[in-house]
Design a protein around this motif. Structure first.
Motif, PDB file in Angstrom:
ATOM      1  N   PHE A  30      -7.537  45.207 -44.578  1.00  0.00           N
ATOM      2  CA  PHE A  30      -6.506  44.285 -44.099  1.00  0.00           C
ATOM      3  C   PHE A  30      -5.461  45.016 -43.258  1.00  0.00           C
ATOM      4  O   PHE A  30      -5.019  44.497 -42.220  1.00  0.00           O
ATOM      5  CB  PHE A  30      -5.825  43.597 -45.279  1.00  0.00           C
ATOM      6  N   ILE A  31      -5.048  46.192 -43.694  1.00  0.00           N
ATOM      7  CA  ILE A  31      -4.063  46.964 -42.925  1.00  0.00           C
ATOM      8  C   ILE A  31      -4.633  47.372 -41.577  1.00  0.00           C
ATOM      9  O   ILE A  31      -3.940  47.322 -40.540  1.00  0.00           O
ATOM     10  CB  ILE A  31      -3.613  48.204 -43.721  1.00  0.00           C
ATOM     11  N   LEU A  32      -5.906  47.769 -41.546  1.00  0.00           N
ATOM     12  CA  LEU A  32      -6.549  48.124 -40.275  1.00  0.00           C
ATOM     13  C   LEU A  32      -6.604  46.918 -39.346  1.00  0.00           C
ATOM     14  O   LEU A  32      -6.310  47.027 -38.143  1.00  0.00           O
ATOM     15  CB  LEU A  32      -7.957  48.661 -40.544  1.00  0.00           C
ATOM     16  N   ILE A  33      -6.965  45.759 -39.890  1.00  0.00           N
ATOM     17  CA  ILE A  33      -6.994  44.531 -39.086  1.00  0.00           C
ATOM     18  C   ILE A  33      -5.601  44.214 -38.555  1.00  0.00           C
ATOM     19  O   ILE A  33      -5.431  43.828 -37.386  1.00  0.00           O
ATOM     20  CB  ILE A  33      -7.543  43.359 -39.920  1.00  0.00           C
ATOM     21  N   PHE A  34      -4.589  44.383 -39.396  1.00  0.00           N
ATOM     22  CA  PHE A  34      -3.204  44.126 -38.985  1.00  0.00           C
ATOM     23  C   PHE A  34      -2.806  45.004 -37.804  1.00  0.00           C
ATOM     24  O   PHE A  34      -2.242  44.519 -36.811  1.00  0.00           O
ATOM     25  CB  PHE A  34      -2.266  44.374 -40.170  1.00  0.00           C
ATOM     26  N   ILE A  35      -3.113  46.297 -37.876  1.00  0.00           N
ATOM     27  CA  ILE A  35      -2.735  47.229 -36.802  1.00  0.00           C
ATOM     28  C   ILE A  35      -3.454  46.875 -35.508  1.00  0.00           C
ATOM     29  O   ILE A  35      -2.844  46.800 -34.427  1.00  0.00           O
ATOM     30  CB  ILE A  35      -3.051  48.678 -37.225  1.00  0.00           C
ATOM     31  N   LEU A  36      -4.762  46.629 -35.591  1.00  0.00           N
ATOM     32  CA  LEU A  36      -5.538  46.290 -34.398  1.00  0.00           C
ATOM     33  C   LEU A  36      -5.056  44.983 -33.780  1.00  0.00           C
ATOM     34  O   LEU A  36      -4.969  44.860 -32.548  1.00  0.00           O
ATOM     35  CB  LEU A  36      -7.020  46.196 -34.751  1.00  0.00           C
ATOM     36  N   SER A  37      -4.734  44.014 -34.626  1.00  0.00           N
ATOM     37  CA  SER A  37      -4.307  42.713 -34.110  1.00  0.00           C
ATOM     38  C   SER A  37      -2.947  42.804 -33.423  1.00  0.00           C
ATOM     39  O   SER A  37      -2.755  42.229 -32.338  1.00  0.00           O
ATOM     40  CB  SER A  37      -4.249  41.701 -35.252  1.00  0.00           C
ATOM     41  N   SER A  68      -0.859  32.528 -31.661  1.00  0.00           N
ATOM     42  CA  SER A  68      -1.446  32.028 -32.904  1.00  0.00           C
ATOM     43  C   SER A  68      -1.998  33.161 -33.751  1.00  0.00           C
ATOM     44  O   SER A  68      -1.793  33.201 -34.978  1.00  0.00           O
ATOM     45  CB  SER A  68      -2.544  31.018 -32.583  1.00  0.00           C
ATOM     46  N   ASP A  69      -2.685  34.095 -33.122  1.00  0.00           N
ATOM     47  CA  ASP A  69      -3.220  35.246 -33.859  1.00  0.00           C
ATOM     48  C   ASP A  69      -2.107  36.095 -34.453  1.00  0.00           C
ATOM     49  O   ASP A  69      -2.242  36.616 -35.572  1.00  0.00           O
ATOM     50  CB  ASP A  69      -4.098  36.094 -32.935  1.00  0.00           C
ATOM     51  N   LEU A  70      -1.026  36.264 -33.718  1.00  0.00           N
ATOM     52  CA  LEU A  70       0.098  37.061 -34.233  1.00  0.00           C
ATOM     53  C   LEU A  70       0.781  36.373 -35.408  1.00  0.00           C
ATOM     54  O   LEU A  70       1.229  37.041 -36.349  1.00  0.00           O
ATOM     55  CB  LEU A  70       1.100  37.340 -33.114  1.00  0.00           C
ATOM     56  N   VAL A  71       0.884  35.030 -35.352  1.00  0.00           N
ATOM     57  CA  VAL A  71       1.464  34.292 -36.487  1.00  0.00           C
ATOM     58  C   VAL A  71       0.636  34.524 -37.740  1.00  0.00           C
ATOM     59  O   VAL A  71       1.171  34.768 -38.826  1.00  0.00           O
ATOM     60  CB  VAL A  71       1.560  32.787 -36.161  1.00  0.00           C
ATOM     61  N   PHE A  72      -0.687  34.451 -37.596  1.00  0.00           N
ATOM     62  CA  PHE A  72      -1.551  34.721 -38.742  1.00  0.00           C
ATOM     63  C   PHE A  72      -1.441  36.182 -39.185  1.00  0.00           C
ATOM     64  O   PHE A  72      -1.443  36.482 -40.381  1.00  0.00           O
ATOM     65  CB  PHE A  72      -3.002  34.391 -38.381  1.00  0.00           C
ATOM     66  N   THR A  73      -1.321  37.098 -38.226  1.00  0.00           N
ATOM     67  CA  THR A  73      -1.323  38.527 -38.532  1.00  0.00           C
ATOM     68  C   THR A  73      -0.130  38.942 -39.388  1.00  0.00           C
ATOM     69  O   THR A  73      -0.260  39.833 -40.241  1.00  0.00           O
ATOM     70  CB  THR A  73      -1.332  39.333 -37.220  1.00  0.00           C
ATOM     71  N   ILE A  74       1.022  38.315 -39.193  1.00  0.00           N
ATOM     72  CA  ILE A  74       2.214  38.737 -39.940  1.00  0.00           C
ATOM     73  C   ILE A  74       2.061  38.501 -41.441  1.00  0.00           C
ATOM     74  O   ILE A  74       2.803  39.100 -42.244  1.00  0.00           O
ATOM     75  CB  ILE A  74       3.483  38.009 -39.447  1.00  0.00           C
TER      76      ILE A  74
END
Length: 337
Positions: A30-37, A68-74
């Motif tokens: 999840f942290i890796l996905i967060f950084i990439l996103s 939209s992707d950033l809203v989900f990413t937070i």
């Protein structure tokens, strides 16, 4: 390691199963996905605002999808802490992040559906011919996507609350009263996932049939990029939503079945959450986007090198002029003597 003990839970048995370190792996992913996103979608926003014309309908949809992707990413860092430990952020954060989570999902699927319908109207029906009218429709579709997704997420936000397992362990889940009646939830899921999926399948069947009979290479590239973005969403979120529906019909019994069931759920969840960084990668299918990215990443170095080269050339010219003038003066002095 499996714990096969069980305790009485009313009229049924509740098995106490434990799979150590599994949540640690999920949290790291999840942290890796967060950084990439964050990196990928931020770059996309910079490219669109700095290099692209936001009056273009496709760019407008891409801009909203990145938001939209950033809203989900937070929400990912908070749910990572939740999966590794327990809910420590309070009831207000529980409701707010649940709302942001569903806003990100719902807005993505509505925007992708609107983008597909726009492609269908433009490519197949060849309407509207007026670009101003088409842009107005696109702006209305984007605004409607955000309004619908926010309104739909309010129900999910109101359904969750912080509950205590014991004195020091809390969860952020739907309350037991609302979870017993899930008809409205699955109706909403069907309307906001499976119905758009059917619409997109119909539109792209007609789009591909039309595009393959034309020789417009630029139109084909645009359709391919949009098709890949739409396909990525349903490939990522399809297994997760299907699994959620299956989980209402099948309940695993015993630690072995629960472990397999939970592993399948975790894999589907990781695949679904990874979608928020997929769009940024798919945007790079466009040669123009790659060119803009290189310009964005190297602009300062390029400007500095050009400036240094210009300064160096100016200095060389001045030095050569000074040397030439000095040589001319020496020659005149020798002649006069």
């Amino acid at each position: 390691m499996e714990n096969n003990s069980s305790v009485s839970g009313g009229d049924h048995l509740v098995y106490l199963c434990d799979w150590p370190n599994f949540e640690t792996v999920i949290g790291a992913i999840f942290i890796l996905i967060f950084i990439l996103s964050v990196i990928g979608n931020s770059l996309i926003l910079c490219i669109l605002t700095c290099y692209e014309n936001l009056n273009d309908v496709t760019n407008l949809f891409f801009l909203n999808l990145a938001c939209s992707d950033l809203v989900f990413t937070i929400t990912l860092p908070f749910y990572t802490v939740y999966s590794l430990h327990h809910w420590v952020f309070g009831d207000v954060a529980c409701k707010f992040l649940t709302s942001a989570y569903f806003v990100g999902i719902y807005s993505s699927v509505i925007l992708l559906t609107a983008m597909t319908v726009d492609r269908f109207i433009t490519v197949v029906l060849n309407w509207p011919r007026n670009p101003v009218k088409r842009r107005r429709y696109a702006i209305g579709a984007c605004a409607g996507a955000w309004v619908i997704s926010i309104a739909s997420s309010l129900r999910d936000a109101m359904a969750v609350k912080v509950e205590a397992f014991d004195e020091n362990t809390f969860s952020c889940e739907a309350s037991s009263e609302t979870s017993e009646n899930n008809l409205d939830y699955y109706l909403q899921t069907s309307l906001l996932f499976f119905l758009p999926f059917a619409i997109i399948i119909f539109c792209y069947s007609a789009i591909l049939k039309t595009v393959l009979t034309t020789a417009n290479r630029q139109r084909r590239r645009t359709v391919v990029v949009v098709l890949c973005i739409v396909a990525a969403f349903f490939i990522c979120w399809g297994p997760y939503n299907t699994f959620i529906l299956i989980s209402t019909l099948y309940k695993p019994v015993g630690c072995y079945e629960e472990e397999r069931f939970y592993i399948a759920y975790s894999v589907c969840r990781v695949l679904a959450y990874s979608h928020c960084c997929m769009n940024a990668l798919l945007y790079m299918l466009s040669q123009k986007m790659r060119r803009h990215l290189l310009s964005l990443l190297h602009c300062e170095n390029t400007r500095r090198s050009i400036r240094d080269r210009g300064t160096g050339q100016s200095s060389s010219v001045i030095q050569n002029a000074a040397i030439t003038a000095q040589n001319s003066a020496d020659i005149l002095e020798l002649k006069s003597n």
